[in-house]
Every structure is written in structure tokens, then in C-alpha cells.
Enzyme design. Structure first.
Site, PDB file in Angstrom:
ATOM      1  CB  CYS A  94      81.590  27.707  27.423  1.00 64.93           C
ATOM      2  SG  CYS A  94      81.789  28.689  25.943  1.00 64.93           S
ATOM      3  CG  HIS A 192      76.620  26.492  26.505  1.00 67.67           C
ATOM      4  ND1 HIS A 192      77.022  26.926  27.740  1.00 67.67           N
ATOM      5  CD2 HIS A 192      77.389  27.154  25.605  1.00 67.67           C
ATOM      6  CE1 HIS A 192      77.976  27.851  27.603  1.00 67.67           C
ATOM      7  NE2 HIS A 192      78.227  28.002  26.326  1.00 67.67           N
TER       8      HIS A 192
HETATM    9  N1  GLN Z   1      83.470  34.527  26.530  1.00 72.65           N
HETATM   10  C1  GLN Z   1      83.922  33.250  26.003  1.00 72.65           C
HETATM   11  C2  GLN Z   1      83.864  33.215  24.468  1.00 72.65           C
HETATM   12  O1  GLN Z   1      83.143  33.958  23.870  1.00 72.65           O
HETATM   13  C3  GLN Z   1      83.083  32.113  26.552  1.00 72.65           C
HETATM   14  C4  GLN Z   1      81.632  32.152  26.064  1.00 72.65           C
HETATM   15  C5  GLN Z   1      80.741  31.172  26.806  1.00 72.65           C
HETATM   16  O2  GLN Z   1      80.996  30.812  27.946  1.00 72.65           O
HETATM   17  N2  GLN Z   1      79.619  30.747  26.143  1.00 72.65           N
HETATM   18  O3  GLN Z   1      84.535  32.371  23.871  1.00 72.65           O
END
Ligand code: GLN
Length: 246
Positions: A94, A192
């Protein structure tokens, strides 16, 4: 004396928002069961970099966490591109997946430069892509996990996705049915979960690439006890996957 494998955990202080450190625990456990000695290097901003690196793992983070680490990540950009070019296996989840691309333009605030290990760019949108996810990967079969991101990622020419998703408003950008990215032995994904406990084939891919690069080949000779533990872990993964794919 067991052969050592050096693993860098990137920015665990600021980039481990949804427990992605479970990926590191899985790699560590499976390496030991295969008869190797994992050495973990937790790398946060301005820490010294280890002398040898066989694998790099990184997790997700909110926009604010990404802003905290971006200066230091750019400082390490050339080094990480070099390691990727040598074939060092990496798994970025992510937020770090986004920063391993060309850039991440959040909804608010300035554009964050990426380190161009993966051919992709990301644009933040109001619609967050959130939910359990099953994707179909040519290399790994069904991959299960969950996603939660505002960034929509678009792959560049020559960059393959990790897999394809069916449902609308899921995956890299909710519209082109791709999820994640793969260049050489570097995997970026929105999954995740943690990803690796549920998808042990990906864990073993990263382990095999790391061992082959350092020692020439990966022919583990696990003990009987280790074999039954590996079987138990794989059965747990199958249960989690069966639930996810119902
Ligand atoms: N901040 C980034 C987004 O919102 C990554 C989010 C995350 O790592 N879950 O896309």
C-alpha cells in the site's frame, strides 16, 4: 551453523498501519523452518543501513506517515533501485507500494516523489477503496487480503500487475481490474491482511529468490518437525483463503 539471510524492515515505526509486520513474522518463521538464520534489520529514518541485504519488506501508512518518511526514502532511492536491479526480492504494501512508483499525489497537499522501483504512479481520490479482496494472479493463483486506500495506482507500459480483480471499485484504481505490480523480484500490492500468512506461496517466492541470490540455490531440507509445522501453517492459510473466497 545455519546460513544467514539479512532482511530489512522499512520504516516499521511509521509504515505499519494495518499490521503489515505480520509479513516479516511469516518470512522469519518460514526461513527458520527451512533451516536458515534470519537477521532482521528494522530501518527507520536516519538509521544506518546494514552491510548486506537479501530481502526488503515494507508496510502501509496514512498520508501523514508517508510524508514523515519520504525525505529519507528518497535518500535511499538509488540504493534500493540498485538492489532491485540485482534481483533482491522486495514486498511493499500500500503506502510504500505507492512510494516505490514514480509519485503519489495525495488529495490534499503536495505531490510525494517516488523512487521509481516500480513503473506506476498514484493519484489520491475521495473514493477510498476499502474491503476484502480476492485477486487472480498468473504466478500465485488466488491471492486474498483486504485493501484500504485513497490512492489510485496506474501501471506504466511494461509493468505487470500482481493480479486481476473482478469487482468494480477494487484493486489498483477501481476501474482497470489490475491489482498490485511486479517488476523482476519486486512485488507491490494493496493487500493488507497480513498478506503473507494467508498467501504462503508469495512468502516462499521471496524466500527462494533471497536464498538463491546469496547462496546460489534454494534446496531446503526441513526436519520432520519443521515439515509438520509448515503443513500446519499451510492448513491455516487454506482455511483463511476458503473463508475469503466464499
Ligand atoms: N495513504 C495512502 C492512501 O490512502 C496509503 C494507505 C495505506 O497504506 N493503507 O492511499
Amino acid at each position: 551453523m545455519a546460513e544467514v539471510i539479512d532482511i530489512v524492515s522499512l520504516y516499521p515505526k511509521d509504515m505499519n498501519i494495518y499490521g503489515d509486520s505480520g509479513n516479516l513474522l511469516t518470512i522469519e518463521r518460514r526461513l527458520r523452518l527451512y533451516g536458515y538464520e534470519p537477521t532482521i534489520h528494522h530501518y527507520n529514518q536516519d538509521d544506518s543501513w546494514p552491510d548486506h541485504v537479501d530481502m526488503v519488506l515494507g508496510g502501509g501508512g496514512q498520508d501523514e506517515g508517508q510524508r514523515k518518511i519520504i525525505r529519507d526514502l528518497c535518500k535511499r532511492g538509488e540504493l534500493l533501485r540498485g538492489l532491485a536491479h540485482q534481483g533482491v526480492p522486495m514486498l511493499m504494501i500500500c503506502g510504500l507500494y505507492q512510494l516505490f512508483g514514480e509519485y503519489f499525489q495525495p488529495i490534499e497537499g503536495d505531490r510525494l516523489p517516488g523512487i521509481c522501483v516500480l513503473g506506476a504512479h498514484t493519484i489520491g481520490e475521495k473514493l477510498r477503496l476499502i474491503g476484502n479482496l480476492v485477486e487472480h494472479s498468473q504466478r500465485f493463483g488466488s491471492v486474498v487480503g483486504y485493501e484500504n486506500h485513497s490512492g489510485q495506482t496506474f501501471l506504466h507500459e511494461g509493468t505487470k500487475p500482481l493480479g486481476e480483480v473482478d469487482a468494480p471499485n477494487t484493486g489498483n484504481n477501481g476501474s482497470d481490474h489490475t491489482e498490485g505490480a511486479m517488476n523482476d523480484n519486486v512485488i507491490g500490492t494493496y493487500m493488507h491482511g497480513s498478506l503473507l500468512p494467508k498467501n504462503p506461496d508469495i512468502a516462499d517466492f521471496l524466500i527462494a529468490k533471497a536464498v538463491e541470490l546469496r547462496y546460489g540455490s534454494f534446496n531446503p531440507q526441513p526436519t520432520q518437525k519443521a515439515l509438520s509445522e509448515l503443513k500446519r501453517l499451510d492448513t491455516l492459510a487454506q482455511h483463511a483463503r476458503a473463508v475469503a473466497m466464499r
